[in-house]
Write a protein that holds these residues in place. Structure first.
Motif, PDB file in Angstrom:
ATOM      1  N   ARG A  83       0.826  -1.207   0.000  1.00 19.86           N
ATOM      2  CA  ARG A  83       0.000   0.000   0.000  1.00 19.86           C
ATOM      3  C   ARG A  83       0.864   1.263   0.000  1.00 19.86           C
ATOM      4  O   ARG A  83       1.835   1.344   0.740  1.00 19.86           O
ATOM      5  CB  ARG A  83      -0.877  -0.015   1.253  1.00 19.86           C
ATOM      6  CG  ARG A  83      -1.856   1.135   1.393  1.00 19.86           C
ATOM      7  CD  ARG A  83      -2.701   0.895   2.629  1.00 19.86           C
ATOM      8  NE  ARG A  83      -3.609   1.966   2.945  1.00 19.86           N
ATOM      9  CZ  ARG A  83      -4.934   1.922   2.753  1.00 19.86           C
ATOM     10  NH1 ARG A  83      -5.466   0.864   2.179  1.00 19.86           N
ATOM     11  NH2 ARG A  83      -5.698   2.917   3.117  1.00 19.86           N
ATOM     12  N   PRO A  84       0.482   2.273  -0.804  1.00 16.45           N
ATOM     13  CA  PRO A  84       1.231   3.533  -0.773  1.00 16.45           C
ATOM     14  C   PRO A  84       1.237   4.123   0.638  1.00 16.45           C
ATOM     15  O   PRO A  84       0.212   4.107   1.325  1.00 16.45           O
ATOM     16  CB  PRO A  84       0.444   4.445  -1.728  1.00 16.45           C
ATOM     17  CG  PRO A  84      -0.388   3.531  -2.566  1.00 16.45           C
ATOM     18  CD  PRO A  84      -0.645   2.311  -1.749  1.00 16.45           C
ATOM     19  N   GLN A  85       2.391   4.648   1.050  1.00 18.03           N
ATOM     20  CA  GLN A  85       2.577   5.105   2.441  1.00 18.03           C
ATOM     21  C   GLN A  85       1.672   6.260   2.832  1.00 18.03           C
ATOM     22  O   GLN A  85       1.377   6.462   4.002  1.00 18.03           O
ATOM     23  CB  GLN A  85       4.034   5.562   2.649  1.00 18.03           C
ATOM     24  CG  GLN A  85       5.071   4.518   2.336  1.00 18.03           C
ATOM     25  CD  GLN A  85       5.078   3.383   3.327  1.00 18.03           C
ATOM     26  OE1 GLN A  85       4.624   3.538   4.450  1.00 18.03           O
ATOM     27  NE2 GLN A  85       5.574   2.227   2.917  1.00 18.03           N
ATOM     28  N   ASP A  86       1.263   7.062   1.844  1.00 15.76           N
ATOM     29  CA  ASP A  86       0.481   8.255   2.197  1.00 15.76           C
ATOM     30  C   ASP A  86      -1.014   7.971   2.243  1.00 15.76           C
ATOM     31  O   ASP A  86      -1.819   8.877   2.399  1.00 15.76           O
ATOM     32  CB  ASP A  86       0.771   9.398   1.210  1.00 15.76           C
ATOM     33  CG  ASP A  86       0.290   9.074  -0.199  1.00 15.76           C
ATOM     34  OD1 ASP A  86       0.081   7.881  -0.497  1.00 15.76           O
ATOM     35  OD2 ASP A  86       0.133  10.008  -0.999  1.00 15.76           O
ATOM     36  N   ASN A  87      -1.408   6.706   2.074  1.00 24.37           N
ATOM     37  CA  ASN A  87      -2.835   6.389   2.103  1.00 24.37           C
ATOM     38  C   ASN A  87      -3.227   5.944   3.518  1.00 24.37           C
ATOM     39  O   ASN A  87      -2.888   4.848   3.943  1.00 24.37           O
ATOM     40  CB  ASN A  87      -3.132   5.290   1.078  1.00 24.37           C
ATOM     41  CG  ASN A  87      -4.618   5.100   0.857  1.00 24.37           C
ATOM     42  OD1 ASN A  87      -5.441   5.802   1.449  1.00 24.37           O
ATOM     43  ND2 ASN A  87      -4.971   4.139   0.025  1.00 24.37           N
ATOM     44  N   PRO A  88      -3.914   6.800   4.275  1.00 23.04           N
ATOM     45  CA  PRO A  88      -4.148   6.521   5.687  1.00 23.04           C
ATOM     46  C   PRO A  88      -5.120   5.364   5.930  1.00 23.04           C
ATOM     47  O   PRO A  88      -5.904   4.999   5.059  1.00 23.04           O
ATOM     48  CB  PRO A  88      -4.749   7.830   6.203  1.00 23.04           C
ATOM     49  CG  PRO A  88      -5.331   8.491   5.009  1.00 23.04           C
ATOM     50  CD  PRO A  88      -4.509   8.078   3.838  1.00 23.04           C
ATOM     51  N   LEU A  89      -5.045   4.801   7.135  1.00 15.58           N
ATOM     52  CA  LEU A  89      -5.844   3.624   7.479  1.00 15.58           C
ATOM     53  C   LEU A  89      -7.038   4.011   8.351  1.00 15.58           C
ATOM     54  O   LEU A  89      -6.999   5.004   9.077  1.00 15.58           O
ATOM     55  CB  LEU A  89      -4.983   2.641   8.273  1.00 15.58           C
ATOM     56  CG  LEU A  89      -3.664   2.223   7.644  1.00 15.58           C
ATOM     57  CD1 LEU A  89      -2.905   1.287   8.592  1.00 15.58           C
ATOM     58  CD2 LEU A  89      -3.888   1.543   6.308  1.00 15.58           C
ATOM     59  N   ILE A  90      -8.074   3.183   8.319  1.00 16.33           N
ATOM     60  CA  ILE A  90      -9.227   3.372   9.199  1.00 16.33           C
ATOM     61  C   ILE A  90      -8.955   2.628  10.509  1.00 16.33           C
ATOM     62  O   ILE A  90      -8.496   1.482  10.501  1.00 16.33           O
ATOM     63  CB  ILE A  90     -10.512   2.823   8.547  1.00 16.33           C
ATOM     64  CG1 ILE A  90     -10.845   3.645   7.287  1.00 16.33           C
ATOM     65  CG2 ILE A  90     -11.678   2.850   9.533  1.00 16.33           C
ATOM     66  CD1 ILE A  90     -12.025   3.114   6.494  1.00 16.33           C
ATOM     67  N   VAL A  91      -9.234   3.287  11.634  1.00 15.13           N
ATOM     68  CA  VAL A  91      -9.095   2.638  12.935  1.00 15.13           C
ATOM     69  C   VAL A  91     -10.451   2.080  13.355  1.00 15.13           C
ATOM     70  O   VAL A  91     -11.468   2.777  13.309  1.00 15.13           O
ATOM     71  CB  VAL A  91      -8.571   3.636  13.991  1.00 15.13           C
ATOM     72  CG1 VAL A  91      -8.522   2.982  15.364  1.00 15.13           C
ATOM     73  CG2 VAL A  91      -7.192   4.155  13.582  1.00 15.13           C
ATOM     74  N   HIS A  92     -10.452   0.801  13.727  1.00 13.29           N
ATOM     75  CA  HIS A  92     -11.695   0.114  14.120  1.00 13.29           C
ATOM     76  C   HIS A  92     -11.767  -0.020  15.633  1.00 13.29           C
ATOM     77  O   HIS A  92     -10.792  -0.414  16.270  1.00 13.29           O
ATOM     78  CB  HIS A  92     -11.760  -1.265  13.469  1.00 13.29           C
ATOM     79  CG  HIS A  92     -11.868  -1.207  11.976  1.00 13.29           C
ATOM     80  ND1 HIS A  92     -10.864  -0.694  11.186  1.00 13.29           N
ATOM     81  CD2 HIS A  92     -12.850  -1.575  11.124  1.00 13.29           C
ATOM     82  CE1 HIS A  92     -11.242  -0.750   9.904  1.00 13.29           C
ATOM     83  NE2 HIS A  92     -12.439  -1.293   9.849  1.00 13.29           N
TER      84      HIS A  92
END
Ligand code: TXA
Ligand code: MG
Length: 353
Positions: free
Chosen positions: A63-72
Motif C-alpha cells: 500500500r502507498p505510504q500516504d494512504n491513511p488507514l481506518i481505525v476500528h
C-alpha cells in the motif's frame, strides 16, 4: 520479503468460540497481523497504536505510504481515547449508525501514530457491525487499524478465499467467517466542513445521512473528470478495485444499454478478444455471450454491492480480455456501486440515453 506462516482459522458467526477469538487477539497484542471479516469487506488488522505493527499492513498489501488507514473500535470509550474531541454532529451519527458501515473523520490526539494517518492531523474511525470483528477488537482491547485485506489495487475481499488468494505468506492469520454482507466498503464522512461531506460513498447512503443533516455533499474529487482536484481522502486518488482485464461501463435506458453492450461485444469479438459481461437478473437473457456473470438484481441494489468485487475476481480467473458492465442508478447504494465500478474501469463509461 520474509514468508510468514499464515494460519487460517474458521469461526462460525453463530458460535463464537472464545478460544479461537483469543488466538487472533493474542497475535494483535503481540504486534502481528490478522485478517478478519466485517459487514462490508474483510479487513487486515493490526494494533493501531504500534508503528511497527502498522508497517506490516503497508508491506503486506503493497500500500502507498500516504494512504491513511481506518481505525476500528468496538466500544465508544475507545473513541475518546484517541481523538481530540467528539463534536455533537458526530455523536448524532454514532447513535444512529454505529456499529455500522460509516467511517467518521476526527481530529486525532497524540496517541495516534503518523504512520496511520499518512501525516494528516485527522484520523478515520469506525465501529464495524460484525460479531467476529467486535469480539476480536474487544478481546485485544486495542484500537485496530484495518484497511481492506486485499493486495493494493485489487478488488476488495468479500470472502476469506479472496484474502487467502492475496495475502497468504504475508500475514499471520486469516479468520474465515464466511462471506461479508454489504460487499462495498464503509462510507467515509468528513465533518470539518460546514456541510458534511462524503469522501467515499459506501454502505451508509447520502439519503440515510439526510435523515440526520439538512444537507450532505459529495467530495467534488469523487468525479473522475475532476482529476485536477486533490481528494481529501487520499485513497480516492489511486487506481483501485481493478480486475486484470480492461473494463468498460455502459449506462442508460435499459433497452438501449443492452443493445449497446451487444454491439460492443461483437466488435470486440471480431478483434479476437474474449469478452465478459456483468449483467443483472433483469437482463441476463438478452446477451449472446458465453462469459456472463449475473451480479445481482437491479431492483435490489444490495445484491449487486454484495457480489460486485467477487464478480471482478471471477473474471480474472476466467481470463477475459475485456469486461463490459451494466451501470446502475446513482441513487442510494447505487452511488457506492458506481464509484467502485468507475474505478475498476479507470473512468471508461459510455452513457447512452
Ligand atoms: O469498510 C471499510 O471501511 C473497510 C473495512 C475493513 O472496515 N476498510 C477500508 O479501509 O476500506 P481502506 O484502508 O481500504 O480505505 C480507507 C479509506 C481510504 O480511502 C483512505 O484514504 C480514507 O479511508 N481515509 C483514512 N483516513 C483518512 C483521513 N484521516 N482523512 C480522509 N480520508 C481518510
Ligand atoms: Mg481498500
Amino acid at each position: 520479503m520474509k514468508v510468514l506462516k499464515t494460519k487460517v482459522l474458521k469461526i462460525d458467526i453463530n458460535n463464537l468460540e472464545k478460544q479461537k477469538i483469543e488466538q487472533g487477539a493474542e497475535i494483535l497484542k503481540r504486534g502481528g497481523t490478522v485478517a478478519f471479516p466485517t459487514e462490508t469487506v474483510y479487513g487486515l488488522g493490526a494494533n493501531a497504536l504500534d508503528e511497527k505493527a502498522i508497517s506490516k499492513i503497508f508491506k503486506a498489501k503493497g500500500r502507498p505510504q500516504d494512504n491513511p488507514l481506518i481505525v476500528h473500535i468496538a466500544e465508544i470509550e475507545q473513541l475518546y481515547d484517541i481523538v481530540e474531541e467528539v463534536p455533537q454532529r458526530a455523536l448524532d451519527l454514532i447513535e444512529r449508525f454505529w456499529p455500522g458501515p460509516l467511517t467518521i473523520i476526527f481530529k486525532k490526539n497524540s496517541k495516534v501514530p503518523d504512520r496511520i494517518t499518512g501525516g494528516l492531523s485527522t484520523v478515520a474511525i469506525r465501529m464495524p457491525n460484525h460479531p467476529i470483528a467486535l469480539k476480536l477488537i474487544k478481546e485485544a482491547n486495542l484500537p485496530i487499524a484495518a484497511p481492506s485485506a486485499n493486495t493494493s489495487g485489487r478488488p476488495s475481499p468479500t470472502d476469506a478465499s479472496h484474502v487467502i488468494e492475496d495475502l497468504t505468506g504475508k500475514i499471520d492469520m486469516i479468520i474465515d467467517g464466511g462471506a461479508t454482507g454489504i460487499g462495498v466498503e464503509s462510507t467515509v464522512l468528513d465533518l470539518s466542513t460546514e456541510i458534511p461531506t462524503i469522501l467515499r460513498p459506501g454502505g451508509v447512503t447520502k439519503e440515510d445521512l439526510l435523515t440526520i443533516f439538512p444537507k450532505v455533499e459529495f467530495d467534488p474529487a469523487l468525479e473522475l473528470k475532476n482529476k485536477n482536484i486533490i481528494p481529501k481522502s487520499p485513497g480516492q486518488k489511486y487506481r483501485h478495485y481493478s480486475p486484470e482485464a480492461e473494463m468498460i461501463i455502459v449506462t442508460g435506458e435499459i433497452h438501449n444499454m443492452i443493445e449497446k453492450i451487444n454491439e460492443l461485444t461483437s466488435e470486440y469479438q471480431k478483434e479476437g478478444k474474449k469478452v465478459g459481461i456483468i449483467a443483472t437478473n433483469q437482463t441476463k437473457d438478452k446477451y449472446n455471450n458465453e462469459n456472463l456473470i449475473v451480479v445481482g438484481d437491479r431492483r435490489k441494489l444490495e445484491t449487486i454491492s454484495r457480489n460486485l468485487f467477487k464478480t471482478l475476481r471471477e473474471f480474472d480467473k476466467i481470463g477475459v480480455d475485456i469486461i463490459i458492465a451494466e451501470g446502475v442508478t446513482e441513487e442510494g447504494l447505487g452511488k457506492a456501486i458506481m464509484n467502485r465500478m468507475n474505478k475498476a474501469a479507470g473512468g471508461r463509461v459510455i452513457k447512452i440515453n
